[in-house]
Design a protein around this motif. Structure first.
Motif, PDB file in Angstrom:
ATOM      1  N   GLU A  43      47.788  81.713  54.128  1.00  0.00           N
ATOM      2  CA  GLU A  43      47.637  81.679  52.669  1.00  0.00           C
ATOM      3  C   GLU A  43      46.195  81.453  52.234  1.00  0.00           C
ATOM      4  O   GLU A  43      45.695  82.122  51.318  1.00  0.00           O
ATOM      5  N   HIS A  44      45.517  80.529  52.888  1.00  0.00           N
ATOM      6  CA  HIS A  44      44.200  80.099  52.399  1.00  0.00           C
ATOM      7  C   HIS A  44      43.020  80.730  53.137  1.00  0.00           C
ATOM      8  O   HIS A  44      41.887  80.625  52.663  1.00  0.00           O
ATOM      9  N   GLU A  45      43.275  81.347  54.304  1.00  0.00           N
ATOM     10  CA  GLU A  45      42.214  81.981  55.086  1.00  0.00           C
ATOM     11  C   GLU A  45      41.004  81.058  55.255  1.00  0.00           C
ATOM     12  O   GLU A  45      39.889  81.367  54.812  1.00  0.00           O
ATOM     13  N   PRO A  46      41.206  79.912  55.885  1.00  0.00           N
ATOM     14  CA  PRO A  46      40.113  78.940  56.023  1.00  0.00           C
ATOM     15  C   PRO A  46      39.047  79.408  57.011  1.00  0.00           C
ATOM     16  O   PRO A  46      39.262  80.321  57.808  1.00  0.00           O
ATOM     17  N   ASP A  47      37.911  78.732  56.940  1.00  0.00           N
ATOM     18  CA  ASP A  47      36.843  78.958  57.919  1.00  0.00           C
ATOM     19  C   ASP A  47      37.064  78.097  59.158  1.00  0.00           C
ATOM     20  O   ASP A  47      36.700  78.508  60.267  1.00  0.00           O
ATOM     21  N   VAL A  48      37.634  76.908  58.945  1.00  0.00           N
ATOM     22  CA  VAL A  48      37.809  75.944  60.029  1.00  0.00           C
ATOM     23  C   VAL A  48      39.197  75.312  59.937  1.00  0.00           C
ATOM     24  O   VAL A  48      39.682  75.036  58.831  1.00  0.00           O
ATOM     25  N   ALA A  49      39.811  75.072  61.095  1.00  0.00           N
ATOM     26  CA  ALA A  49      41.058  74.307  61.163  1.00  0.00           C
ATOM     27  C   ALA A  49      40.821  73.081  62.036  1.00  0.00           C
ATOM     28  O   ALA A  49      40.238  73.189  63.116  1.00  0.00           O
ATOM     29  N   ILE A  50      41.268  71.929  61.545  1.00  0.00           N
ATOM     30  CA  ILE A  50      41.247  70.699  62.331  1.00  0.00           C
ATOM     31  C   ILE A  50      42.684  70.433  62.751  1.00  0.00           C
ATOM     32  O   ILE A  50      43.562  70.265  61.899  1.00  0.00           O
ATOM     33  N   VAL A  51      42.940  70.409  64.059  1.00  0.00           N
ATOM     34  CA  VAL A  51      44.317  70.431  64.554  1.00  0.00           C
ATOM     35  C   VAL A  51      44.552  69.329  65.584  1.00  0.00           C
ATOM     36  O   VAL A  51      43.777  69.181  66.534  1.00  0.00           O
ATOM     37  N   ASP A  52      45.636  68.582  65.390  1.00  0.00           N
ATOM     38  CA  ASP A  52      46.063  67.589  66.372  1.00  0.00           C
ATOM     39  C   ASP A  52      46.716  68.301  67.553  1.00  0.00           C
ATOM     40  O   ASP A  52      47.478  69.259  67.371  1.00  0.00           O
TER      41      ASP A  52
END
Length: 218
Positions: A43-52
């Motif tokens: 949906e948001h097409e982010p530049d970065v994902a922070i993932v656990d």
């Protein structure tokens, strides 16, 4: 920088969001399951994902698998993985598709805000950021590996900094040696590990971590 956070611990999730927004970074979504994370990426097409690393329902490798899938669906997505422990298999699984735009940090380091933000900006900029404690533990877990045993103490120092994503100039500054000295050590490291020399940071880190995992270069 548009960021999606995938973390099932509500305190850490919201704390990260507050921290990043205070730095004028755009947190477009926070999620607590792999499915909602992938939906937010779409949906948001982010530049970065922070993932656990560990997420519901089994709290094993759902976060890593979701990160791998997110990068498959959105090539070029930068991912900074957070883990409570050094989990070698998960690090290798994530890095198997190439190490550029990837970071692996221990959760305990997030409180060191400058280090966390530096890692975030490094992966967003196309680089690699592996927590120095992760590198230290990976090296410590493989002390008797024959090829690693051939490295000199200085070469092991250079190897550890390479795995953190540092370039030759930064390594030289950290170790207070010349750029030529760093280049010489790197050539020796690759020769001893039977890896073709290559100054591109992503390939260097991938090779290092795969080697430390005992899988060897691919």
């Amino acid at each position: 920088m548009r960021i999606v956070i995938a973390e099932d611990d509500p305190l850490l999730r919201e704390g990260l969001a507050l921290l990043l927004r205070a730095e004028s970074l755009d947190v477009v979504a926070t999620t607590d399951t792999p499915g909602s994370f992938l939906a937010a990426v779409a949906e948001h097409e982010p530049d970065v994902a922070i993932v656990d690393v560990r997420m519901p329902p089994t709290h094993t490798d759902e976060g890593i698998l979701a990160a791998v899938e997110a990068r498959r669906r959105r090539p070029g997505l930068a991912v900074l993985v957070l883990s409570a422990y050094v989990e070698q298999t998960f690090a290798t699984e994530l890095l198997s598709g190439g190490a550029s735009r990837l970071g692996y940090m221990l959760k305990e380091r997030v409180g060191r805000v400058d280090e966390f933000l530096t890692a975030l900006h490094r992966v967003a900029g196309g680089g690699t950021a592996v927590d120095p404690e992760v590198v230290a533990q990976l090296l410590a877990r493989n002390p008797n590996t024959s090829a690693l045993g051939r490295l000199s103490p200085r070469e092991r120092d250079v190897l550890a900094l390479m795995a953190q994503g540092l370039g030759n100039t930064a390594i030289a500054e950290k170790l207070v040696i010349t750029g030529g000295g760093v280049h010489k050590h790197i050539r020796s490291i690759f020769a001893k590990l039977d890896l073709a020399p290559d100054d591109r940071g992503d390939r260097r880190v991938t090779a290092v971590l795969r080697y430390l995992e005992g899988t060897g270069p691919r």
